[in-house]
Design a protein around this motif. Structure first.
Motif, mmCIF file in Angstrom:
data_model
loop_
_atom_site.group_PDB
_atom_site.id
_atom_site.type_symbol
_atom_site.label_atom_id
_atom_site.label_comp_id
_atom_site.label_asym_id
_atom_site.label_seq_id
_atom_site.Cartn_x
_atom_site.Cartn_y
_atom_site.Cartn_z
ATOM 1 N N GLN A 57 0.818 -1.213 0.000
ATOM 2 C CA GLN A 57 0.000 0.000 0.000
ATOM 3 C C GLN A 57 0.854 1.266 0.000
ATOM 4 O O GLN A 57 0.392 2.319 -0.440
ATOM 5 N N GLU A 58 2.078 1.170 0.482
ATOM 6 C CA GLU A 58 2.964 2.332 0.545
ATOM 7 C C GLU A 58 3.683 2.614 -0.770
ATOM 8 O O GLU A 58 4.407 3.600 -0.881
ATOM 9 N N SER A 59 3.496 1.771 -1.774
ATOM 10 C CA SER A 59 4.134 1.998 -3.076
ATOM 11 C C SER A 59 3.590 3.280 -3.706
ATOM 12 O O SER A 59 2.438 3.655 -3.469
ATOM 13 N N PRO A 60 4.398 3.959 -4.505
ATOM 14 C CA PRO A 60 3.983 5.252 -5.058
ATOM 15 C C PRO A 60 2.783 5.181 -6.004
ATOM 16 O O PRO A 60 2.152 6.202 -6.262
ATOM 17 N N GLU A 61 2.434 3.993 -6.478
ATOM 18 C CA GLU A 61 1.302 3.872 -7.402
ATOM 19 C C GLU A 61 -0.055 3.933 -6.702
ATOM 20 O O GLU A 61 -1.083 4.057 -7.350
ATOM 21 N N ASN A 62 -0.059 3.840 -5.359
ATOM 22 C CA ASN A 62 -1.286 3.958 -4.565
ATOM 23 C C ASN A 62 -2.377 2.984 -4.993
ATOM 24 O O ASN A 62 -3.512 3.378 -5.278
ATOM 25 N N ILE A 63 -2.066 1.709 -5.000
ATOM 26 C CA ILE A 63 -3.057 0.701 -5.357
ATOM 27 C C ILE A 63 -4.190 0.692 -4.332
ATOM 28 O O ILE A 63 -3.933 0.652 -3.128
ATOM 29 N N PRO A 64 -5.430 0.784 -4.787
ATOM 30 C CA PRO A 64 -6.556 0.733 -3.848
ATOM 31 C C PRO A 64 -6.582 -0.596 -3.088
ATOM 32 O O PRO A 64 -6.252 -1.654 -3.630
ATOM 33 N N SER A 65 -6.966 -0.544 -1.830
ATOM 34 C CA SER A 65 -6.930 -1.701 -0.941
ATOM 35 C C SER A 65 -7.739 -2.883 -1.477
ATOM 36 O O SER A 65 -7.287 -4.029 -1.419
ATOM 37 N N ASN A 66 -8.928 -2.624 -2.007
ATOM 38 C CA ASN A 66 -9.755 -3.722 -2.504
ATOM 39 C C ASN A 66 -9.114 -4.393 -3.712
ATOM 40 O O ASN A 66 -9.179 -5.615 -3.869
ATOM 41 N N ILE A 67 -8.454 -3.622 -4.553
ATOM 42 C CA ILE A 67 -7.787 -4.194 -5.726
ATOM 43 C C ILE A 67 -6.540 -4.951 -5.304
ATOM 44 O O ILE A 67 -6.261 -6.036 -5.816
ATOM 45 N N LEU A 68 -5.804 -4.404 -4.342
ATOM 46 C CA LEU A 68 -4.621 -5.106 -3.835
ATOM 47 C C LEU A 68 -5.013 -6.475 -3.285
ATOM 48 O O LEU A 68 -4.387 -7.488 -3.608
ATOM 49 N N ALA A 69 -6.058 -6.522 -2.463
ATOM 50 C CA ALA A 69 -6.511 -7.799 -1.898
ATOM 51 C C ALA A 69 -6.893 -8.775 -3.010
ATOM 52 O O ALA A 69 -6.525 -9.961 -2.963
ATOM 53 N N ASP A 70 -7.599 -8.285 -4.015
ATOM 54 C CA ASP A 70 -8.014 -9.147 -5.123
ATOM 55 C C ASP A 70 -6.813 -9.670 -5.908
ATOM 56 O O ASP A 70 -6.754 -10.852 -6.239
ATOM 57 N N ARG A 71 -5.854 -8.803 -6.223
ATOM 58 C CA ARG A 71 -4.690 -9.237 -7.005
ATOM 59 C C ARG A 71 -3.825 -10.216 -6.233
ATOM 60 O O ARG A 71 -3.335 -11.194 -6.794
ATOM 61 N N LEU A 72 -3.633 -9.984 -4.939
ATOM 62 C CA LEU A 72 -2.860 -10.927 -4.136
ATOM 63 C C LEU A 72 -3.552 -12.293 -4.125
ATOM 64 O O LEU A 72 -2.902 -13.330 -4.263
ATOM 65 N N ARG A 73 -4.873 -12.297 -3.992
ATOM 66 C CA ARG A 73 -5.626 -13.550 -4.005
ATOM 67 C C ARG A 73 -5.470 -14.255 -5.347
ATOM 68 O O ARG A 73 -5.196 -15.450 -5.406
ATOM 69 N N ARG A 74 -5.605 -13.503 -6.447
ATOM 70 C CA ARG A 74 -5.478 -14.095 -7.777
ATOM 71 C C ARG A 74 -4.065 -14.609 -8.034
ATOM 72 O O ARG A 74 -3.879 -15.679 -8.619
ATOM 73 N N MET A 75 -3.072 -13.854 -7.585
ATOM 74 C CA MET A 75 -1.687 -14.289 -7.763
ATOM 75 C C MET A 75 -1.418 -15.567 -6.976
ATOM 76 O O MET A 75 -0.700 -16.448 -7.448
#
Length: 123
Positions: free
Chosen positions: A48-66
């Protein structure tokens, strides 16, 4: 002749190797998360601290998919509240050369990009 329903054969759109790879990592965020994992980030807050500011819901989804596609593994490091660390699998690490190629291309053709840290090139 190829069936119109490619999902039965394990492909979302087609068995083309480019399309197949893009179906897994071609969204706006997956390669950014992969970059962060490769550079040593392992916890949700760090992503979440990365400069691209990935939204929390999308981060959770991408981690799950990965994780579903065996690009990373998730390990609990705290029980209450539950918190996890993420690490690249070999399948995920095998994508690092793709990050190198994309970074080199951007540095050549996209003026103003920042240079990745030196450790990025030695991954």
């Amino acid at each position: 002749m190829m069936s119109k329903n490619n999902s039965q054969s394990g492909f979302a759109r087609s068995p083309c190797p480019i399309t197949s790879a893009l179906d897994l990592v071609g969204d706006k965020w997956t390669l950014v998360i992969l970059r962060d994992l490769a550079l040593g980030k392992s916890r949700y807050k760090q992503f979440q601290e990365s400069p691209e500011n990935i939204p929390s819901n999308i981060l959770a989804d991408r981690l799950r998919r990965m994780e579903e596609h065996d690009l990373l593994v998730k390990t609990a490091y705290q029980q209450r509240p539950p918190r996890y660390e993420y690490r690249l699998t070999q399948k995920g690490r095998d994508l690092i050369p793709l990050l190198h190629v994309l970074a080199k291309w951007s540095l050549k053709y996209r003026l103003g990009c920042w240079d990745p840290p030196e450790r990025f090139w030695s991954l």
